[in-house]
Design a protein around this motif. Structure first.
Motif, PDB file in Angstrom:
ATOM      1  N   GLU A  38     -17.132 -36.366   5.160  1.00 47.40           N
ATOM      2  CA  GLU A  38     -18.506 -35.877   5.333  1.00 47.40           C
ATOM      3  C   GLU A  38     -19.393 -36.931   5.994  1.00 47.40           C
ATOM      4  O   GLU A  38     -20.213 -36.607   6.861  1.00 47.40           O
ATOM      5  CB  GLU A  38     -19.106 -35.481   3.985  1.00 47.40           C
ATOM      6  CG  GLU A  38     -18.498 -34.235   3.381  1.00 47.40           C
ATOM      7  CD  GLU A  38     -18.983 -33.990   1.968  1.00 47.40           C
ATOM      8  OE1 GLU A  38     -19.345 -32.827   1.690  1.00 47.40           O
ATOM      9  OE2 GLU A  38     -19.000 -34.939   1.159  1.00 47.40           O
ATOM     10  N   VAL A  39     -19.211 -38.183   5.619  1.00 46.21           N
ATOM     11  CA  VAL A  39     -19.994 -39.264   6.220  1.00 46.21           C
ATOM     12  C   VAL A  39     -19.667 -39.383   7.703  1.00 46.21           C
ATOM     13  O   VAL A  39     -20.569 -39.480   8.547  1.00 46.21           O
ATOM     14  CB  VAL A  39     -19.738 -40.606   5.490  1.00 46.21           C
ATOM     15  CG1 VAL A  39     -20.370 -41.766   6.236  1.00 46.21           C
ATOM     16  CG2 VAL A  39     -20.255 -40.547   4.060  1.00 46.21           C
ATOM     17  N   LEU A  40     -18.387 -39.363   8.040  1.00 42.32           N
ATOM     18  CA  LEU A  40     -17.989 -39.484   9.446  1.00 42.32           C
ATOM     19  C   LEU A  40     -18.490 -38.296  10.272  1.00 42.32           C
ATOM     20  O   LEU A  40     -18.944 -38.475  11.419  1.00 42.32           O
ATOM     21  CB  LEU A  40     -16.464 -39.611   9.549  1.00 42.32           C
ATOM     22  CG  LEU A  40     -15.876 -40.897   8.962  1.00 42.32           C
ATOM     23  CD1 LEU A  40     -14.350 -40.853   9.008  1.00 42.32           C
ATOM     24  CD2 LEU A  40     -16.407 -42.131   9.660  1.00 42.32           C
ATOM     25  N   GLU A  41     -18.437 -37.102   9.709  1.00 31.97           N
ATOM     26  CA  GLU A  41     -18.950 -35.925  10.415  1.00 31.97           C
ATOM     27  C   GLU A  41     -20.456 -36.030  10.626  1.00 31.97           C
ATOM     28  O   GLU A  41     -20.973 -35.659  11.686  1.00 31.97           O
ATOM     29  CB  GLU A  41     -18.604 -34.651   9.640  1.00 31.97           C
ATOM     30  CG  GLU A  41     -17.133 -34.303   9.705  1.00 31.97           C
ATOM     31  CD  GLU A  41     -16.735 -33.186   8.745  1.00 31.97           C
ATOM     32  OE1 GLU A  41     -17.595 -32.711   7.976  1.00 31.97           O
ATOM     33  OE2 GLU A  41     -15.543 -32.808   8.769  1.00 31.97           O
ATOM     34  N   SER A  42     -21.161 -36.571   9.653  1.00 27.79           N
ATOM     35  CA  SER A  42     -22.608 -36.767   9.778  1.00 27.79           C
ATOM     36  C   SER A  42     -22.921 -37.763  10.886  1.00 27.79           C
ATOM     37  O   SER A  42     -23.843 -37.565  11.681  1.00 27.79           O
ATOM     38  CB  SER A  42     -23.189 -37.244   8.446  1.00 27.79           C
ATOM     39  OG  SER A  42     -24.555 -37.539   8.594  1.00 27.79           O
ATOM     40  N   ASP A  44     -21.066 -38.373  13.505  1.00 26.92           N
ATOM     41  CA  ASP A  44     -20.800 -37.683  14.771  1.00 26.92           C
ATOM     42  C   ASP A  44     -21.936 -36.733  15.152  1.00 26.92           C
ATOM     43  O   ASP A  44     -22.334 -36.656  16.310  1.00 26.92           O
ATOM     44  CB  ASP A  44     -19.485 -36.891  14.693  1.00 26.92           C
ATOM     45  CG  ASP A  44     -18.259 -37.782  14.769  1.00 26.92           C
ATOM     46  OD1 ASP A  44     -18.386 -38.942  15.222  1.00 26.92           O
ATOM     47  OD2 ASP A  44     -17.173 -37.327  14.352  1.00 26.92           O
ATOM     48  N   ARG A  45     -22.486 -36.012  14.169  1.00 25.94           N
ATOM     49  CA  ARG A  45     -23.571 -35.062  14.446  1.00 25.94           C
ATOM     50  C   ARG A  45     -24.859 -35.758  14.864  1.00 25.94           C
ATOM     51  O   ARG A  45     -25.645 -35.207  15.620  1.00 25.94           O
ATOM     52  CB  ARG A  45     -23.857 -34.194  13.212  1.00 25.94           C
ATOM     53  CG  ARG A  45     -22.903 -33.064  12.994  1.00 25.94           C
ATOM     54  CD  ARG A  45     -23.421 -32.090  11.944  1.00 25.94           C
ATOM     55  NE  ARG A  45     -23.918 -32.707  10.730  1.00 25.94           N
ATOM     56  CZ  ARG A  45     -23.181 -33.049   9.687  1.00 25.94           C
ATOM     57  NH1 ARG A  45     -21.887 -32.821   9.693  1.00 25.94           N
ATOM     58  NH2 ARG A  45     -23.722 -33.606   8.617  1.00 25.94           N
ATOM     59  N   HIS A  46     -25.089 -36.942  14.344  1.00 26.07           N
ATOM     60  CA  HIS A  46     -26.357 -37.627  14.586  1.00 26.07           C
ATOM     61  C   HIS A  46     -26.284 -38.717  15.660  1.00 26.07           C
ATOM     62  O   HIS A  46     -27.276 -39.392  15.928  1.00 26.07           O
ATOM     63  CB  HIS A  46     -26.874 -38.234  13.278  1.00 26.07           C
ATOM     64  CG  HIS A  46     -27.239 -37.195  12.284  1.00 26.07           C
ATOM     65  ND1 HIS A  46     -26.362 -36.761  11.315  1.00 26.07           N
ATOM     66  CD2 HIS A  46     -28.364 -36.468  12.124  1.00 26.07           C
ATOM     67  CE1 HIS A  46     -26.942 -35.827  10.589  1.00 26.07           C
ATOM     68  NE2 HIS A  46     -28.153 -35.618  11.057  1.00 26.07           N
ATOM     69  N   MET A  47     -25.124 -38.870  16.275  1.00 21.64           N
ATOM     70  CA  MET A  47     -24.958 -39.907  17.287  1.00 21.64           C
ATOM     71  C   MET A  47     -25.714 -39.523  18.560  1.00 21.64           C
ATOM     72  O   MET A  47     -25.651 -38.390  19.011  1.00 21.64           O
ATOM     73  CB  MET A  47     -23.473 -40.107  17.599  1.00 21.64           C
ATOM     74  CG  MET A  47     -23.195 -41.356  18.398  1.00 21.64           C
ATOM     75  SD  MET A  47     -21.440 -41.635  18.691  1.00 21.64           S
ATOM     76  CE  MET A  47     -20.791 -41.681  17.033  1.00 21.64           C
ATOM     77  N   TRP A  48     -26.446 -40.484  19.116  1.00 21.90           N
ATOM     78  CA  TRP A  48     -27.190 -40.248  20.342  1.00 21.90           C
ATOM     79  C   TRP A  48     -26.359 -40.695  21.530  1.00 21.90           C
ATOM     80  O   TRP A  48     -25.757 -41.762  21.523  1.00 21.90           O
ATOM     81  CB  TRP A  48     -28.510 -41.032  20.309  1.00 21.90           C
ATOM     82  CG  TRP A  48     -29.321 -40.855  21.546  1.00 21.90           C
ATOM     83  CD1 TRP A  48     -30.061 -39.775  21.890  1.00 21.90           C
ATOM     84  CD2 TRP A  48     -29.481 -41.785  22.610  1.00 21.90           C
ATOM     85  NE1 TRP A  48     -30.681 -39.973  23.094  1.00 21.90           N
ATOM     86  CE2 TRP A  48     -30.344 -41.211  23.568  1.00 21.90           C
ATOM     87  CE3 TRP A  48     -28.978 -43.055  22.862  1.00 21.90           C
ATOM     88  CZ2 TRP A  48     -30.708 -41.856  24.741  1.00 21.90           C
ATOM     89  CZ3 TRP A  48     -29.344 -43.697  24.028  1.00 21.90           C
ATOM     90  CH2 TRP A  48     -30.199 -43.091  24.941  1.00 21.90           C
ATOM     91  N   THR A  49     -26.308 -39.857  22.556  1.00 16.13           N
ATOM     92  CA  THR A  49     -25.601 -40.190  23.785  1.00 16.13           C
ATOM     93  C   THR A  49     -26.630 -40.256  24.904  1.00 16.13           C
ATOM     94  O   THR A  49     -27.389 -39.304  25.105  1.00 16.13           O
ATOM     95  CB  THR A  49     -24.550 -39.109  24.113  1.00 16.13           C
ATOM     96  OG1 THR A  49     -23.671 -38.973  23.002  1.00 16.13           O
ATOM     97  CG2 THR A  49     -23.754 -39.467  25.340  1.00 16.13           C
TER      98      THR A  49
END
Length: 67
Positions: A38-42, A44-49
């Motif tokens: 869940e932490v890793l998915e979070s 990934d969802r919040h990463m800025w590109t």
């Protein structure tokens, strides 16, 4: 200990202060109830590109250096 500046502290005051800070830092961090997945998915969802064509951090650093 009511002193506000290190320069005004006695050696014993400074030792007490350092001990308090170290003890505080050694306290275990609160446990995150989420699973690792869940932490890793979070993350990934919040990463800025950055947008395509944006300057790299190296280019930005070189620009700052060369000013």
């Amino acid at each position: 200990m009511n002193t506000k500046r290190v320069a005004d502290m006695t050696i014993n005051d400074l030792k007490t202060f350092v001990t308090q800070v170290v003890d505080e830092k050694l306290q275990p961090a609160p446990k995150d109830p989420r699973s690792l997945q869940e932490v890793l998915e979070s993350i990934d969802r919040h990463m800025w590109t950055p947008p395509l064509g944006a300057k790299s951090t190296l280019e930005l650093l070189r620009e700052d250096r060369d000013r």
